[in-house]
Design a protein around this motif. Structure first.
Motif, PDB file in Angstrom:
ATOM      1  N   GLN A  78       0.831  -1.204   0.000  1.00 47.65           N
ATOM      2  CA  GLN A  78       0.000   0.000   0.000  1.00 47.65           C
ATOM      3  C   GLN A  78       0.866   1.253   0.000  1.00 47.65           C
ATOM      4  O   GLN A  78       0.567   2.224  -0.705  1.00 47.65           O
ATOM      5  CB  GLN A  78      -0.927  -0.001   1.214  1.00 47.65           C
ATOM      6  N   GLN A  81       2.201   2.049  -3.369  1.00 45.35           N
ATOM      7  CA  GLN A  81       1.169   2.677  -4.182  1.00 45.35           C
ATOM      8  C   GLN A  81       0.956   4.136  -3.784  1.00 45.35           C
ATOM      9  O   GLN A  81       0.711   5.003  -4.628  1.00 45.35           O
ATOM     10  CB  GLN A  81      -0.144   1.900  -4.057  1.00 45.35           C
ATOM     11  N   VAL A  82       1.068   4.420  -2.496  1.00 43.80           N
ATOM     12  CA  VAL A  82       0.953   5.797  -2.009  1.00 43.80           C
ATOM     13  C   VAL A  82       2.051   6.668  -2.599  1.00 43.80           C
ATOM     14  O   VAL A  82       1.806   7.788  -3.070  1.00 43.80           O
ATOM     15  CB  VAL A  82       0.994   5.831  -0.466  1.00 43.80           C
ATOM     16  N   ARG A  86      -0.995   6.583  -6.293  1.00 47.31           N
ATOM     17  CA  ARG A  86      -2.147   5.787  -6.724  1.00 47.31           C
ATOM     18  C   ARG A  86      -3.126   5.493  -5.585  1.00 47.31           C
ATOM     19  O   ARG A  86      -4.209   4.982  -5.824  1.00 47.31           O
ATOM     20  CB  ARG A  86      -1.656   4.466  -7.332  1.00 47.31           C
ATOM     21  N   GLU A  87      -2.720   5.773  -4.345  1.00 37.72           N
ATOM     22  CA  GLU A  87      -3.602   5.601  -3.202  1.00 37.72           C
ATOM     23  C   GLU A  87      -3.421   6.783  -2.259  1.00 37.72           C
ATOM     24  O   GLU A  87      -2.339   7.386  -2.206  1.00 37.72           O
ATOM     25  CB  GLU A  87      -3.313   4.287  -2.463  1.00 37.72           C
TER      26      GLU A  87
END
Length: 363
Positions: A78, A81-82, A86-87
């Motif tokens: 995660q 992705q951060v 993207r998050e």
């Protein structure tokens, strides 16, 4: 809520500039980098400081005792992705921060609580800089996860596995820094290919030095990063490893590893000498890390019977001497070569093995 976790992170940090915030966080999680990063040109100091903080977030997740391996993998994925944008960073912070235990340092609690601010700084860099940082986080997070579920009480099986571990936690950082250096300077970019290879070795030299220094501290946590096949050659089984041992076979294998680390630090000097002499800040940034690692190896080699990292930690006087020597010789390659030769006199010779570790295969 953990007693270590700040009640309101915004009270003390909201008014800080980006540079002041990163300096504040670095002072808490790494005094060494808080000392060396300011030597870099301002155009490099900000992304390098940010890069270290991103890597420290991955380390904090991986080291958190309250998380199981599945949670660690999920949070690391995660976070990657951060960093890619993207998050949302706040979602990661809100899920992760309440799970941190009291064994995690207060400064790391603060860092996790400030993930949105740290990543906002990341997203303000040039595209090439952002990509360098994001690639590093992705590879580090994926690679470190590979070692999470393993029984490491009796060490790694082979030197190749140690090479792979060192790449995931340090070599990839060297590659990332090299990309930042090349983005900053066309003169450095002219040596990009050679420096990218040497950067992996540079990182391994620093990481191996830390592994050797922290042997007994890690052992106390039930972890050993030494490779069994190096000790097989001397007839020693790492399952027998215990403080206070008096084993010539262990010392022989341990000195082989000191020699391998010495070889990687020789490559670290080669890397540093490819940086133009007029880039004094970049050279000092590299030389300080290299010099302190060499002095640590010397101390380890003189005290092979040490039983705690504190016994082989270099003194503040030695750190000051490293800084002074670096500043005196930073622009003169012959003097730097001579200083390295003198400083490594008495260390075990470099074993006959490939001078650079192979990159672990992509998973």
């Amino acid at each position: 809520m953990s007693a270590n976790r700040p009640m309101d992170l915004s009270q003390g940090t909201a008014s800080l500039s980006d540079d002041a915030l990163q300096d504040h966080l670095l002072q808490g999680v790494s005094r060494t980098f808080a000392l060396t990063i300011p030597q870099l040109p301002p155009a490099l100091a900000k992304p390098v400081a940010n890069a270290y903080l991103l890597c420290r977030i991955v380390d904090t997740i991986e080291d958190e005792v309250a998380l199981d391996s599945i949670q660690k993998r999920r949070f690391c994925q995660q976070f990657a992705q951060v960093v890619r944008g993207r998050e949302p960073p706040a979602a990661l912070r809100d899920a992760l921060a309440p799970l941190l235990s009291d064994q995690t340092l207060p400064a790391e609690h603060e860092l996790i609580g400030l993930i949105p601010r740290v990543v906002a700084i990341t997203h303000g860099f040039a595209e090439e800089q952002q990509d360098a940082l994001a690639c590093c986080v992705e590879i580090m997070a994926r690679g470190m996860a590979e070692f999470q579920d393993r029984d490491l009480s009796a060490g790694l099986a082979t030197m190749a596995e140690m090479d792979a571990y060192c790449y995931y936690v340090a070599g990839v950082v060297g590659e990332m820094l090299t990309r930042l250096f090349c983005h900053y300077s066309p003169a450095i970019a002219a040596h990009r290919a050679a420096m990218m290879e040497l950067a992996v070795s540079f990182g391994q030299g620093l990481q191996m030095t830390n592994i050797l220094k922290d042997l007994w501290d890690d052992r106390g946590r039930g972890v050993c990063w030494l490779p069994q096949n190096i000790f097989d050659a001397h007839g020693y089984d790492l399952r027998e490893l215990a403080p206070g041992h008096d084993s010539p076979a262990f010392r022989a294998g341990f000195q082989d590893l000191i020699g391998i680390a010495r070889g990687h630090l020789r490559n670290a000097l080669r890397y540093t000498l490819l940086i133009p002499p007029q880039e004094t800040g970049l050279r000092e940034f590299c030389l300080w890390a290299l010099g302190m690692a060499v002095l640590t190896l010397r101390k380890i080699n003189r005290h092979l019977d040490f039983a705690a990292s504190s016994e082989v930690k270099i003194t503040r006087r030695a750190v000051k001497a490293t800084i002074l020597t670096s500043r005196l010789f930073r622009a003169c390659n012959p003097l730097l070569n001579a200083s390295f030769a003198l400083a490594t006199t008495g260390l075990p010779p470099e074993p006959n093995r490939p001078s650079l570790p192979a990159h672990p295969p992509e998973s």
